[in-house]
Design a protein around this motif. Structure first.
Motif, PDB file in Angstrom:
ATOM      1  N   TYR A 164      10.105  62.276  50.107  1.00 55.61           N
ATOM      2  CA  TYR A 164       9.149  63.291  49.639  1.00 55.61           C
ATOM      3  C   TYR A 164       7.853  62.596  49.244  1.00 55.61           C
ATOM      4  CZ  TYR A 164       7.137  66.720  46.367  1.00 55.61           C
ATOM      5  OH  TYR A 164       6.304  67.575  45.702  1.00 55.61           O
ATOM      6  N   ILE A 183      11.564  52.529  42.052  1.00 49.98           N
ATOM      7  CA  ILE A 183      11.932  53.599  42.987  1.00 49.98           C
ATOM      8  C   ILE A 183      13.111  53.149  43.866  1.00 49.98           C
ATOM      9  CG2 ILE A 183      11.135  54.949  44.997  1.00 49.98           C
ATOM     10  CD1 ILE A 183       9.836  55.916  42.477  1.00 49.98           C
ATOM     11  N   SER A 189      13.338  69.402  49.525  1.00 47.10           N
ATOM     12  CA  SER A 189      13.587  68.027  49.049  1.00 47.10           C
ATOM     13  C   SER A 189      14.633  67.987  47.942  1.00 47.10           C
ATOM     14  CB  SER A 189      12.303  67.400  48.496  1.00 47.10           C
ATOM     15  OG  SER A 189      11.234  67.646  49.324  1.00 47.10           O
ATOM     16  N   LEU A 232      22.542  65.507  46.317  1.00 42.14           N
ATOM     17  CA  LEU A 232      22.314  64.061  46.269  1.00 42.14           C
ATOM     18  C   LEU A 232      22.294  63.441  47.658  1.00 42.14           C
ATOM     19  CD1 LEU A 232      24.378  62.909  43.164  1.00 42.14           C
ATOM     20  CD2 LEU A 232      21.952  63.405  43.321  1.00 42.14           C
ATOM     21  N   LEU A 281      16.331  53.568  42.266  1.00 41.96           N
ATOM     22  CA  LEU A 281      16.786  54.959  42.225  1.00 41.96           C
ATOM     23  C   LEU A 281      17.482  55.350  43.533  1.00 41.96           C
ATOM     24  CD1 LEU A 281      13.762  56.770  40.485  1.00 41.96           C
ATOM     25  CD2 LEU A 281      15.962  56.202  39.464  1.00 41.96           C
ATOM     26  N   TYR A 282      17.095  54.662  44.621  1.00 39.67           N
ATOM     27  CA  TYR A 282      17.730  54.930  45.921  1.00 39.67           C
ATOM     28  C   TYR A 282      18.805  53.902  46.242  1.00 39.67           C
ATOM     29  CZ  TYR A 282      14.358  58.587  46.959  1.00 39.67           C
ATOM     30  OH  TYR A 282      13.636  59.748  46.941  1.00 39.67           O
ATOM     31  N   LYS A 283      19.176  53.102  45.235  1.00 36.61           N
ATOM     32  CA  LYS A 283      20.258  52.120  45.345  1.00 36.61           C
ATOM     33  C   LYS A 283      19.995  51.064  46.417  1.00 36.61           C
ATOM     34  CE  LYS A 283      23.549  55.458  43.680  1.00 36.61           C
ATOM     35  NZ  LYS A 283      24.828  56.042  43.693  1.00 36.61           N
ATOM     36  N   LYS A 294      19.031  64.395  49.165  1.00 35.27           N
ATOM     37  CA  LYS A 294      17.913  63.632  48.579  1.00 35.27           C
ATOM     38  C   LYS A 294      17.886  62.194  49.104  1.00 35.27           C
ATOM     39  CE  LYS A 294      17.245  65.878  44.065  1.00 35.27           C
ATOM     40  NZ  LYS A 294      17.422  65.707  42.628  1.00 35.27           N
ATOM     41  N   SER A 295      19.065  61.621  49.330  1.00 33.34           N
ATOM     42  CA  SER A 295      19.070  60.228  49.769  1.00 33.34           C
ATOM     43  C   SER A 295      18.622  60.081  51.223  1.00 33.34           C
ATOM     44  CB  SER A 295      20.446  59.600  49.555  1.00 33.34           C
ATOM     45  OG  SER A 295      21.386  60.309  50.316  1.00 33.34           O
TER      46      SER A 295
END
Lengths: 268, 554
Positions: free
Chosen positions: A81, A101, A51, A73, A104-106, A76-77
């Protein structure tokens, strides 16, 4: 078909302790991988490395064709997880936590709001969306965690004991969810101790012990012409199987008796 | 060591009582109590009791001031007992609630075959021992002083009223808890207690800084006619002081031997009421708090639909931030700072400390508040006040990175965040918008009211300088993700250098401003220079990458 995850010579040490020992693995897209092993076998460490959370390891890993160390990055995107009963900022409400959250993932406000509402409603948490999570049960928290891991619509989902704390109905729901995600072409890496669930949902099962893969294949391949279920296979491969003796020892200890063969393991 | 017969006659199981008490005292020893907590570091926790004993001893020296300085023994003891009483009662209300609502009891004690009386007595004895651990070291300096000043008779007498005082305090605390429990729902109880903690720390601060001078002025020889203070007779601490009549000390406010009898009877009555009525009711109410989860859920389900969410945080996050990571930091900080009891308790009192400390500095030359207030317009003390506001922001920044739920910060590491500095800057902005700017505005309004519009450039310069100072400190000392660090984690190396730099910055800024107070063009130059520096350091802080983050745990 190109593997979606490729692991070559993955090793990880914590001080003198080797947690993962030269693991090689390829995962095809759209599969549900059951990743099982005893406590401390290295399951969670593998998942954290895949992850992008742990980046200090030896070996080479590519996820969706990208080297994870170089493109952490991007990886992760695209992955989700879902840890086991992980801590969350429980002074927030599920709606607020998912907004945080989502940012954080835009994700846009509208997407976050829409997905959170739909997903939490499916989990039966509609009435709790604006309630602080500090009063939530374990199962309710786990549902929020699952939602937070899927909110950004990941291509690969890493689940570490996702059924912890869930009641029977929620377990059925998550099992169905796994199938639904598979239908959508998502790859699921599923760690669990619940052998019956792993046996039922997994296309392929990987058994890890002491940092090394000791079995890998479909349920049929693992059976090796026996009629064993996964629990029996697990036990055969990861323990010496003297459970009856150990249970006797425990019962005897409660009654201040000594059972035949007690302390054998200590003396050994 | 316990008088087993007594506990048995009260219906307790002495073996279980001893086991529970031993466990609780051991936990107390590993958890620094009261005032030691903020300063305590990990290695100190092992010696929690010793450190606290020493600290309470030091406090006892301060609280003993009336005993050393006021010659009228009864009056000095009234003041002394009142101070100690307030101090231990407030400490108990604020600090002991942590031990009282330890949820682990639910798993460790409630499922075991322990009767209610054993549980109640264990709780009460624990509180009693806890109080003695505070009171004994605290009373020691006054005890020694009394022995030295008054002789052995007074010294022999001293422990009795102190013990009676502990009973009174126990009663007062239980009563306060019960009153709060009557007035608010069980699930809100902990919130109310946390506000109480905020108020208590403000009271302590104000007492320490503003009270001693008043105490010294209370010398009866030059101050008052006792007949004007007859109401003192109704204060329980006067009854305790009246015990000195037994050794021939005249009672300043009259009342005779009857008063000293009240000193014995009242605490005994308190204990009986406590054990028979308050404690069991208290236990029942406490178990209500444990089941608050269930009742809360039922309420929500009954309503049938979720409450309308407040979206102010989202609007503000979008207004003040460009990047999504900064918005996430802003949202988290905005919401957590309102709800975290620890944050409220540590940060909100600072809002009161600033004006209290300002008054303290103004009245330091012996003038009264009104005299000091009258001389304000002719002075340049607004600079002091404006810069003191930095304390609020820096203190808040310190606690912004800490959380009891620091492990929840794993989400930052699993999300695709390129520059964690963006999250940090978002959280910083949330603190400024929510806490610092409203406070600074209030101070500015006061400044304008007293000194007039000519100080407007000073307000701007100090705002820029305070923000510059806070950003520098954040950049040097708090380069961590919001709510990601365990409290009291040991600082890593370079602490001394960082501290020196941190102290130098405000000094340079303050001196610069002071020198330019009467030179308008210098002030303007400073505003531009500080602004430029702020922009640079802000940028550097916002650019913090993963390698710069001091990761404590994740």
């Amino acid at each position: 078909m190109t593997p979606i995850i490729t692991i070559r010579g993955l090793s990880k040490n914590y001080g003198d302790k080797t947690v993962l020992n030269n693991i090689d693995l390829e995962v095809m897209p759209g599969q549900i991988i059951g990743y099982i092993g005893p406590n401390g076998a290295g399951k969670s460490t593998t998942v954290k490395i895949l992850s992008g959370i742990i980046q200090d390891y030896e070996g080479e890993i590519t996820v969706m064709g990208k080297n994870i160390k170089e493109h952490v990055l991007e990886v992760k995107s695209k992955v989700g997880y879902i840890p086991e009963l992980a801590e969350l900022y429980d002074l927030l409400t599920p709606r607020e936590y998912l907004t945080f959250i989502g940012k954080l993932y835009k994700l846009s406000d509208e997407v976050i709001e829409d997905r959170s509402l739909k997903m939490l409603t499916s989990f039966g948490l509609y009435n709790n969306m604006d309630q602080r999570m500090d009063s939530f049960s374990k199962g309710m928290r786990q549902k929020v965690l699952i939602t937070s891991g899927l909110l950004h619509n990941p291509t690969i989902v890493f689940m570490d004991e996702p059924l912890s704390g869930l009641d029977a109905n929620a377990v059925i729901l998550v099992k169905e969810l796994l199938q639904a995600l598979k239908q959508e072409g998502k790859t699921i890496f599923y760690c669990s101790h619940m052998m019956d669930v792993v046996e039922k949902v997994s296309d392929r099962i990987i058994l890890i012990d002491k940092g090394s893969i000791i079995a890998d294949g479909t349920m049929e391949e693992l059976r090796q012409n026996n009629s064993d279920n996964l629990e029996q296979i697990f036990s055969r491969l990861t323990s010496n199987g003297d459970f009856v003796q150990k249970a006797d020892d425990l019962a005897a200890a409660m009654n201040d008796r000594t059972s035949p063969g007690q302390y054998k393991s200590i003396n050994e | 060591m316990l008088p087993s017969g007594l506990w048995r006659s009260l219906g307790a199981d002495t073996d279980q009582l001893t086991a529970i008490l031993n466990m609780r005292l051991m936990l107390d020893n590993r958890r620094p109590m009261g005032f030691g907590r903020r300063q305590a570091q990990k290695k100190d926790i092992k010696n929690g009791t010793l450190i606290n004993t020493f600290m309470f001893g030091i406090m006892g020296v301060l609280y003993g001031i009336p005993v050393y300085l006021i010659s009228d023994r009864v009056l000095s003891m009234v003041i002394y007992f009142t101070l100690i009483f307030l101090m231990i009662t407030l400490t108990l209300i604020t600090d002991f609630s942590n031990a009282l609502f330890d949820n682990r009891d639910k798993y460790t004690l409630f499922p075991r075959p322990i009767n209610d009386r054993t549980l109640v007595l264990a709780k009460l004895l624990h509180v009693f021992i806890y109080l003695l651990r505070i009171v004994l070291p605290m009373a020691l300096p006054a005890w020694i002083a009394i022995g030295y000043l008054d002789g052995w008779a007074s010294a022999v007498l001293f422990p009795l009223p102190v013990l009676l005082l502990v009973f009174m305090s126990l009663f007062a605390v239980n009563s306060v808890y019960l009153i709060i429990l009557r007035l608010v729902k069980p699930e809100k109880f902990k919130d109310v207690i946390s506000y109480f903690q905020v108020i208590a720390s403000i009271v302590f601060f104000a007492t320490v800084y503003l009270h001693p001078r008043k105490m010294f002025e209370m010398d009866p020889s030059n101050m008052f006619d006792a007949s004007h203070f007859q109401w003192v007779k109704y204060i329980p601490t006067y009854w305790l002081a009246a015990c000195w009549s037994w050794i021939g000390v005249p009672l300043t406010f009259g009342g005779g031997i009857f008063m000293s009898l009240l000193a014995i009877v009242a605490p005994l009555l308190c204990v009986i009421i406590l054990v028979k009525y308050l404690a069991p009711e208290f236990s029942r109410k406490i178990s209500g708090i444990d089941s608050a989860e269930v009742s809360h859920e039922i309420t929500v389900i009954k309503n049938g639909k979720a409450a309308k969410p407040g979206k102010l945080y989202l609007k503000l996050a979008n207004i003040f931030n460009r990047s999504d990571a900064a918005k996430a930091g802003f949202i988290l900080a905005w919401l957590q700072t309102s709800r975290s009891r620890t944050f409220r308790m540590r940060v909100y009192p600072a809002l009161a400390f600033v004006p209290i400390y300002f008054i303290y500095l103004l009245t330091q030359n012996g003038s009264s508040i009104s005299e000091a207030y009258a001389t304000l317009p002719g002075s340049s003390k607004f600079i002091l006040l404006l810069y003191m506001s930095a304390y609020v922001l820096i203190n808040a920044l310190n606690y912004l990175i800490m959380s009891e739920q620091y492990k929840a910060a794993w989400v930052f590491y699993s999300s695709p965040v390129e520059t964690p500095g963006n999250i940090m800057i978002g959280a910083f902005k949330a603190l400024c918008v929510k806490l610092f700017l409203p406070f600074f505005t209030a101070i500015s309004i006061f400044t304008l009211w007293i000194w007039g519009p000519k100080v407007i450039p000073d307000i701007f310069l100090s705002l820029v300088n305070v923000l510059l100072l806070a950003t520098c400190i954040a950049r040097i000392s708090f380069r961590q993700l919001p709510f990601s660090s365990m409290e009291q984690i040991k600082q890593s190396g370079g602490k001394v250098i960082r501290s020196i730099i941190t102290m130098l910055i405000p000094f340079v800024l303050g001196v610069g401003h002071y020198l330019s107070v009467h030179i308008w063009w210098l002030k303007l130059t400073f505003i531009f220079l500080s602004g430029a520096l702020l922009w640079l350091i802000w940028d550097s802080y916002a650019g913090t990458n993963w390698g710069n983050i001091r990761k404590e745990d994740a």
